[in-house]
Structures are given as structure tokens and as C-alpha cells.
Design a protein around this motif. Structure first.
Motif, PDB file in Angstrom:
ATOM      1  N   TYR A 158       0.836  -1.207   0.000  1.00  0.00           N
ATOM      2  CA  TYR A 158       0.000   0.000   0.000  1.00  0.00           C
ATOM      3  C   TYR A 158       0.868   1.252   0.000  1.00  0.00           C
ATOM      4  O   TYR A 158       1.943   1.279   0.601  1.00  0.00           O
ATOM      5  CB  TYR A 158      -0.884   0.002   1.243  1.00  0.00           C
ATOM      6  CG  TYR A 158      -1.720   1.243   1.441  1.00  0.00           C
ATOM      7  CD1 TYR A 158      -2.962   1.369   0.831  1.00  0.00           C
ATOM      8  CD2 TYR A 158      -1.264   2.284   2.248  1.00  0.00           C
ATOM      9  CE1 TYR A 158      -3.730   2.510   1.021  1.00  0.00           C
ATOM     10  CE2 TYR A 158      -2.031   3.416   2.442  1.00  0.00           C
ATOM     11  CZ  TYR A 158      -3.263   3.530   1.823  1.00  0.00           C
ATOM     12  OH  TYR A 158      -4.010   4.656   2.017  1.00  0.00           O
ATOM     13  N   GLY A 159       0.367   2.311  -0.629  1.00  0.00           N
ATOM     14  CA  GLY A 159       1.031   3.611  -0.584  1.00  0.00           C
ATOM     15  C   GLY A 159       1.536   4.042  -1.938  1.00  0.00           C
ATOM     16  O   GLY A 159       2.132   3.247  -2.677  1.00  0.00           O
ATOM     17  N   ALA A 160       1.305   5.305  -2.250  1.00  0.00           N
ATOM     18  CA  ALA A 160       1.683   5.831  -3.564  1.00  0.00           C
ATOM     19  C   ALA A 160       3.185   5.776  -3.799  1.00  0.00           C
ATOM     20  O   ALA A 160       3.649   5.667  -4.931  1.00  0.00           O
ATOM     21  CB  ALA A 160       1.182   7.267  -3.710  1.00  0.00           C
ATOM     22  N   ALA A 212      -5.669  11.285  13.241  1.00  0.00           N
ATOM     23  CA  ALA A 212      -5.337  11.845  11.922  1.00  0.00           C
ATOM     24  C   ALA A 212      -4.496  10.853  11.129  1.00  0.00           C
ATOM     25  O   ALA A 212      -3.466  10.382  11.605  1.00  0.00           O
ATOM     26  CB  ALA A 212      -4.583  13.159  12.085  1.00  0.00           C
ATOM     27  N   ARG A 213      -4.964  10.538   9.947  1.00  0.00           N
ATOM     28  CA  ARG A 213      -4.187   9.702   9.031  1.00  0.00           C
ATOM     29  C   ARG A 213      -3.660  10.601   7.900  1.00  0.00           C
ATOM     30  O   ARG A 213      -3.960  11.778   7.835  1.00  0.00           O
ATOM     31  CB  ARG A 213      -5.049   8.568   8.467  1.00  0.00           C
ATOM     32  CG  ARG A 213      -6.197   9.038   7.574  1.00  0.00           C
ATOM     33  CD  ARG A 213      -6.985   7.859   7.008  1.00  0.00           C
ATOM     34  NE  ARG A 213      -8.003   8.301   6.052  1.00  0.00           N
ATOM     35  CZ  ARG A 213      -9.219   8.664   6.381  1.00  0.00           C
ATOM     36  NH1 ARG A 213      -9.600   8.647   7.657  1.00  0.00           N
ATOM     37  NH2 ARG A 213     -10.083   9.057   5.449  1.00  0.00           N
ATOM     38  N   SER A 214      -2.867  10.030   7.023  1.00  0.00           N
ATOM     39  CA  SER A 214      -2.339  10.751   5.853  1.00  0.00           C
ATOM     40  C   SER A 214      -1.484  11.956   6.229  1.00  0.00           C
ATOM     41  O   SER A 214      -1.448  12.941   5.504  1.00  0.00           O
ATOM     42  CB  SER A 214      -3.475  11.206   4.924  1.00  0.00           C
ATOM     43  OG  SER A 214      -3.706  10.262   3.928  1.00  0.00           O
ATOM     44  N   ALA A 215      -0.794  11.877   7.364  1.00  0.00           N
ATOM     45  CA  ALA A 215       0.080  12.981   7.758  1.00  0.00           C
ATOM     46  C   ALA A 215       1.191  13.217   6.738  1.00  0.00           C
ATOM     47  O   ALA A 215       1.691  14.332   6.593  1.00  0.00           O
ATOM     48  CB  ALA A 215       0.694  12.709   9.127  1.00  0.00           C
ATOM     49  N   LEU A 216       1.553  12.155   6.022  1.00  0.00           N
ATOM     50  CA  LEU A 216       2.571  12.263   4.971  1.00  0.00           C
ATOM     51  C   LEU A 216       1.963  12.135   3.571  1.00  0.00           C
ATOM     52  O   LEU A 216       2.689  12.057   2.590  1.00  0.00           O
ATOM     53  CB  LEU A 216       3.654  11.199   5.162  1.00  0.00           C
ATOM     54  CG  LEU A 216       4.365  11.192   6.519  1.00  0.00           C
ATOM     55  CD1 LEU A 216       5.379  10.057   6.587  1.00  0.00           C
ATOM     56  CD2 LEU A 216       5.043  12.521   6.784  1.00  0.00           C
ATOM     57  N   LEU A 217       0.635  12.095   3.518  1.00  0.00           N
ATOM     58  CA  LEU A 217      -0.105  11.978   2.250  1.00  0.00           C
ATOM     59  C   LEU A 217       0.416  10.800   1.426  1.00  0.00           C
ATOM     60  O   LEU A 217       0.871  10.933   0.290  1.00  0.00           O
ATOM     61  CB  LEU A 217      -0.024  13.279   1.452  1.00  0.00           C
ATOM     62  CG  LEU A 217      -1.088  13.516   0.373  1.00  0.00           C
ATOM     63  CD1 LEU A 217      -2.490  13.419   0.960  1.00  0.00           C
ATOM     64  CD2 LEU A 217      -0.891  14.855  -0.305  1.00  0.00           C
ATOM     65  N   GLN A 218       0.370   9.617   2.072  1.00  0.00           N
ATOM     66  CA  GLN A 218       0.862   8.368   1.477  1.00  0.00           C
ATOM     67  C   GLN A 218       2.328   8.475   1.046  1.00  0.00           C
ATOM     68  O   GLN A 218       2.755   7.859   0.072  1.00  0.00           O
ATOM     69  CB  GLN A 218      -0.018   7.947   0.293  1.00  0.00           C
ATOM     70  CG  GLN A 218      -1.408   7.516   0.696  1.00  0.00           C
ATOM     71  CD  GLN A 218      -2.161   6.753  -0.397  1.00  0.00           C
ATOM     72  OE1 GLN A 218      -1.570   6.322  -1.380  1.00  0.00           O
ATOM     73  NE2 GLN A 218      -3.449   6.582  -0.216  1.00  0.00           N
ATOM     74  N   GLY A 219       3.107   9.260   1.758  1.00  0.00           N
ATOM     75  CA  GLY A 219       4.529   9.403   1.472  1.00  0.00           C
ATOM     76  C   GLY A 219       4.863  10.470   0.462  1.00  0.00           C
ATOM     77  O   GLY A 219       6.038  10.784   0.231  1.00  0.00           O
ATOM     78  N   LEU A 240       4.462  13.732   0.557  1.00  0.00           N
ATOM     79  CA  LEU A 240       5.030  14.969   1.102  1.00  0.00           C
ATOM     80  C   LEU A 240       6.524  14.876   1.383  1.00  0.00           C
ATOM     81  O   LEU A 240       7.194  15.905   1.520  1.00  0.00           O
ATOM     82  CB  LEU A 240       4.292  15.362   2.387  1.00  0.00           C
ATOM     83  CG  LEU A 240       2.818  15.741   2.228  1.00  0.00           C
ATOM     84  CD1 LEU A 240       2.201  16.060   3.583  1.00  0.00           C
ATOM     85  CD2 LEU A 240       2.666  16.927   1.293  1.00  0.00           C
ATOM     86  N   ILE A 241       7.053  13.682   1.461  1.00  0.00           N
ATOM     87  CA  ILE A 241       8.493  13.540   1.712  1.00  0.00           C
ATOM     88  C   ILE A 241       9.221  13.001   0.480  1.00  0.00           C
ATOM     89  O   ILE A 241      10.380  12.589   0.571  1.00  0.00           O
ATOM     90  CB  ILE A 241       8.754  12.625   2.927  1.00  0.00           C
ATOM     91  CG1 ILE A 241       8.136  11.244   2.717  1.00  0.00           C
ATOM     92  CG2 ILE A 241       8.201  13.267   4.193  1.00  0.00           C
ATOM     93  CD1 ILE A 241       8.484  10.239   3.813  1.00  0.00           C
ATOM     94  N   SER A 242       8.541  13.027  -0.673  1.00  0.00           N
ATOM     95  CA  SER A 242       9.101  12.499  -1.918  1.00  0.00           C
ATOM     96  C   SER A 242       9.469  13.644  -2.862  1.00  0.00           C
ATOM     97  O   SER A 242       8.960  14.761  -2.733  1.00  0.00           O
ATOM     98  CB  SER A 242       8.087  11.582  -2.598  1.00  0.00           C
ATOM     99  OG  SER A 242       7.776  10.470  -1.787  1.00  0.00           O
ATOM    100  N   PRO A 243      10.344  13.372  -3.846  1.00  0.00           N
ATOM    101  CA  PRO A 243      10.661  14.402  -4.840  1.00  0.00           C
ATOM    102  C   PRO A 243       9.430  14.741  -5.682  1.00  0.00           C
ATOM    103  O   PRO A 243       8.478  13.957  -5.746  1.00  0.00           O
ATOM    104  CB  PRO A 243      11.759  13.746  -5.681  1.00  0.00           C
ATOM    105  CG  PRO A 243      11.641  12.278  -5.427  1.00  0.00           C
ATOM    106  CD  PRO A 243      11.122  12.130  -4.039  1.00  0.00           C
TER     107      PRO A 243
END
Length: 535
Positions: free
Chosen positions: A256-258, A426-433, A435-438
Motif C-alpha cells: 500500500y502507498g503511492a 489523523a491519518r495521511s500525515a505524509l499523504l501516502q509518502g 510529502l516527503i518524496s521528490p
């Protein structure tokens, strides 16, 4: 005057017979009694009159320790009868036989604080007391104990003796003055085989185990191999402990996860991740019927006593169309998790709430005790506002991150303030990763410049002195006082350990949160905020 009562039985549900398991060359209950009595205070072991506990009485006789036998299931009655000859002014100290760290000095300090403050009840409470989990004791007057007789029909009081004293008495908490640092990440109870092995190692090499001070034992416990060095921050809401992080387990049951490049971990890896989170004080685990193997893996990880340490939140199958489907979904969840009832059940989709037959059936199952708490996973503010109107909803999970302006609307915030009883995850704090991706990994949304957003995030990391973008994102969500816990999924043990350490860093200040909000000017399109719309 003081008298110590040690509660013991052979039929422990998690580790049967543990009270007579050997430790420091003697049965566990004997070690407990000798340590409690090492300053001369009188001790009586309270066991039941059930035939299974005859061996406890014989063991006490052999070791010249006082023993009293009473009701197996009504422990309150057992205590009241054992104290029958004691004056009202006497103080009883309640211990359990698997609690071998307290010694006479610990008990005397507890009694001294009780009497100095003029209280009827004083006890430990983990983790607020900063003591290792399992290093516990309660002190109360005989008069207070006798006053509990009127609650003798309440199952929790019959089993645990003091719930009403804790609930309605003084809110004072026992914290030993000799405790110099927080040790709440440690564990010295004996509920599982691993617990037992740890405590055997703790007492290994002790020549006179009854005389070793509780403080020295705690120091030694902290140095044992594999012990956690910290506990994640927590809050207390309506007498319940909530860790600032909730372990999301969708990645443990699905690929799971974009931005997930590692896929689903093996069952062994998943169980290790779960155990590591619990070891560091994570007390809530989030799963769902729709999360593939997640529930089943959780059930295996929590077997053999660990389930008592955490609260599991699962979600109803989104395919439920009738009460029969609901029953089937709940049955499968219970079977997978190894539970006879569900602690918290969420609607996976709020639209299910519109089906009155299904929702009424769930409310009925809550009233019958099959479900302890009901809640919902919502997608937008309209669903949240609807959910807040239903008093049977006690926990809401929603997507929130530093780009998400929707939930900060004054109307939404006012509605939340009117339901202080609600727990918000709260879920999606990293928006499925994302927000920390290029920028190239971000979904392509018309009118939104991902490269510019990444540059702003990098600038904020430096400006606000955060470790990295993950730290920035989590610190922003943790700063929201209306959010109780962040649901964070973990793809690997290394990722979990890094995120746990980030929880020790301070949340953003209100001023810093405003800086983040001003940076993005509430301009993020809703399509980016909802992964369901990315395709």
C-alpha cells in the motif's frame, strides 16, 4: 498499622500457574512476599478456595507465610473477609503475586504519602507515575475497603477490588521521591513467557533476592539487553492513555502507498514491527477488514498476553449491505484478532451510516457488549460534521496534513469543541509518502506546482530547524490540540524506529504552524488532498 495483602491464583488467563513458576530459586509468589516483607511489615497471601489453589496454600505453609482463602471470582469479598479483624484505621497494601519488584521501602513510602496527605486511597498508575509497567501497588484504609461492599455486584469491582476508589477518590498519584528519571518504557510485570524470561534474567546472580532494593532492580532492568530506551509521548483523555502515534497496519497486510517501493513485509517482519511499536509505548493499533492480511497478522502478534497492552481499532468491511453482512464482518475480525469482542469498530466509509438498519444493528451490538466503542473513518468536512452529530460515535479518523486547510475552518473547529468527548485520529500525515518524496513522485494535479511545493517544504525544514520533511510534517500534525493521535503506517522496522524517535522532538509552536499555513495560503486543491481522486 499496615498489612500487605498479596493476591494470587493458579488460573491466570494469560500465563496459567505463573505464581509458582521458579524465580531466584523460589516460587514467584514466595519471592513477592519475601520482598514485600523485608522491612518487617506483615504479609498475607490471599488465594481462592478453589481446589486449583490448594497448592498455593501448601506452598505458603512450607515457607511460613500467612495465607487466607476466599472466593475465586469475587476478589473484593476475599479482601473484605481477610480484613475482618482489622480496625477501620489500618492501611492495606494490595499487591499481585506477579509483581516482584516492590520491596518494603517502596511500600513504606507509599503508605507514608497516603497518611501524610490524609487520603483513603493512593496507588501507582502507569505510565503517568513514570515507573516501569508492572511495578505497582495500592494503599487504602480498611474503612475504604469496607465501603466498597455496596459495589460488590459490579463485575469490575468484584475482580479488581479498587476501581471505584480510583474513579471517585482522590486523583493523587504515587510517585516515589527516590525515582530520578522516567522509566515508564520498561516492563517488569509477568503476563507472557517473554516477561517471565526477562524477570528471571533480572534476578539472575542475586545472592539475597529479597533484600535487593527496588531502585537497584530498576537500574539493572534498564541495562538488560533489548530494553527500550524511551517511550513515545502520550496524553490522558477520560482516564485512558493515548500514545501520540497509532500504528497503522495497512502496509503490513497489503502493498500500500503511492510511494511504497518495498512492498508488503513478510509475516515475521510485520510481527517484529508490531512488537517494536508496543515496546516503545504505542498503545493503539489501526487495522481493517479491507487491509488484506493485516488483521490476521495483528492477531498473531498480540497472542500470548500482548493484547492486554494495546487497543485495536478495526473497520467494518466496506461491502456490508445488511445486518447479516455486519455480523459476518465482525465475526471474521474477532477470529483474525483472537478476540471475543471488538474494542473499537469504525465504519470504513461514512456512507454506510446512511443505512439505518446497519447502523442501528451496530449500536445494538455496542449495547450488548460485542463492540466497546463505535466510530467512523471520514473523508471530508461534511462527513465529519455529520459524524459529530451522532452521540454513538466516539472516535473519528480523518485525513490531515500540513497542506490540508479544510479542517481548520472555524465552523469545523467549533463543532469539534462541542464534542470534547470525541477522540480524533489523523491519518495521511505524509499523504501516502508524497510529502516527503521528490516532485516527480507527486500526483499530477492541474493547477498545482509540485516542484514549488517541495521547495517550500525544504525551506520550512531549514527555517523551523526540523530534522527533515517527515519531522516537519509530523510535528505540524502533533501541534493540533484537537488531534489525539497520528495514524502512521510503517513499511519497515527501520522506518518505524526513525518515526518513533521523531515523536520525542517537540511539536511545532502555534506561531510556527501559522508560518506553515501562510506559506501554502490554503491553496492546495482538494483533488490532491484525497488520494481516491488521483487516478
Amino acid at each position: 498499622m499496615v498489612h500487605i495483602f498479596i493476591q494470587a491464583r493458579m488460573t491466570s488467563s494469560r500465563l496459567p500457574g505463573k505464581v509458582l513458576m521458579p524465580m531466584a530459586r523460589m516460587p514467584l509468589v514466595v519471592l513477592c512476599a519475601q520482598r514485600a516483607a523485608n522491612t518487617g511489615l506483615p504479609v498475607t497471601v490471599l488465594t481462592s478456595n478453589d481446589p486449583s489453589d490448594q497448592i498455593i496454600e501448601e506452598t505458603m505453609r512450607k515457607h511460613e507465610i500467612n495465607c487466607f482463602r476466599g472466593s475465586l471470582n469475587n476478589v473484593l469479598e476475599r479482601f473484605i473477609k481477610a480484613a475482618e479483624m482489622l480496625p477501620d484505621s489500618y492501611v492495606i497494601v494490595r499487591l499481585t503475586a506477579d509483581n516482584v519488584v516492590p520491596d518494603g521501602a517502596f511500600i513504606q513510602e507509599l503508605v507514608d504519602q497516603l497518611q501524610a496527605k490524609g487520603l483513603e486511597y493512593l496507588g501507582t498508575s502507569s505510565p503517568q507515575d513514570r515507573l516501569p509497567y508492572g511495578l505497582s501497588a495500592e494503599a487504602f484504609t480498611v474503612a475504604a475497603l469496607r465501603s466498597m461492599a455496596k459495589y460488590g455486584h459490579v463485575p469490575a469491582v468484584m475482580e479488581h477490588v479498587t476501581p471505584m476508589l480510583r474513579a471517585y477518590g482522590s486523583k493523587e498519584l504515587f510517585r516515589p521521591k527516590s525515582l530520578e528519571k522516567d522509566l515508564s518504557q520498561l516492563r517488569c510485570t509477568i503476563d507472557t513467557q517473554d516477561d517471565y524470561d526477562r524477570m528471571v534474567a533480572l534476578f539472575k546472580g542475586c545472592k539475597i533476592p529479597a533484600s535487593l532494593s527496588w531502585t537497584n532492580l530498576c537500574e539493572k532492568l534498564a541495562k538488560l539487553p533489548g530494553q527500550p530506551k524511551f517511550r513515545v509521548p502520550f496524553s490522558i483523555k477520560y482516564s485512558t492513555v493515548h500514545s501520540c502515534i497509532t500504528l497503522g497496519t495497512v502496509q503490513l497486510g497489503l502493498a500500500y502507498g503511492a510511494t511504497n517501493k518495498s512492498g508488503m513485509p513478510s509475516e515475521k517482519q510485520a510481527i517484529t514491527i508490531i512488537h517494536e511499536a508496543i515496546k516503545h509505548g504505542v498503545v493503539t493499533l489501526d487495522t481493517a477488514r479491507a487491509y488484506g492480511e493485516s488483521e490476521a497478522r495483528l492477531g498473531k502478534a498480540l497472542a500470548n498476553g500482548l493484547a492486554a497492552q494495546v487497543r485495536v481499532i478495526t473497520k467494518l468491511s466496506p461491502d456490508c449491505k445488511s445486518p447479516t453482512d455486519v455480523e459476518s464482518s465482525i465475526y471474521k475480525s474477532c477470529k483474525n484478532l483472537g478476540q471475543t469482542k471488538l474494542q473499537t469498530l469504525l465504519l470504513h466509509r461514512w456512507e454506510t451510516h446512511k443505512d439505518k438498519k446497519i447502523w442501528d444493528h451496530l449500536v445494538g451490538l455496542k449495547k450488548s457488549g460485542i463492540i466497546q466503542d463505535l466510530g467512523a473513518s471520514v473523508q471530508d468536512t461534511k462527513e465529519l460534521m455529520d459524524a459529530l452529530k451522532d452521540r454513538d460515535v466516539s472516535l473519528i479518523q480523518l485525513p490531515f496534513n500540513l497542506l490540508d486547510w479544510r479542517w481548520l475552518n472555524p465552523k469545523v473547529q467549533n463543532a469539534l469543541k462541542k464534542r470534547p468527548d470525541i477522540i480524533i485520529h489523523a491519518r495521511s500525515a505524509l499523504l501516502q509518502g508524497v510529502l516527503i518524496s521528490p516532485a516527480k513522485a507527486w500526483p499530477k494535479i492541474k493547477g498545482f506546482n509540485a516542484s514549488q511545493a517541495v521547495k517550500k517544504l525544504d525551506t520550512l525544514v531549514k527555517e523551523l530547524k526540523r530534522k527533515n520533511k517527515t519531522d516537519l510534517c509530523l510535528a505540524y500534525v502533533r501541534a493540533q490540540d484537537w488531534i489525539t493521535s497520528i495514524v502512521i503506517g510503517q513499511e519497515s522496522l527501520a522506518q518505524l524506529r526513525e518515526n518513533l524517535k521523531l515523536m520525542l522532538r517537540s511539536p511545532l509552536t502555534q506561531e510556527q504552524c501559522t508560518r506553515v499555513q501562510d506559506c501554502f495560503k490554503h491553496s492546495t486543491p482538494e483533488k490532491l488532498l484525497n488520494p481516491a481522486l488521483w487516478s
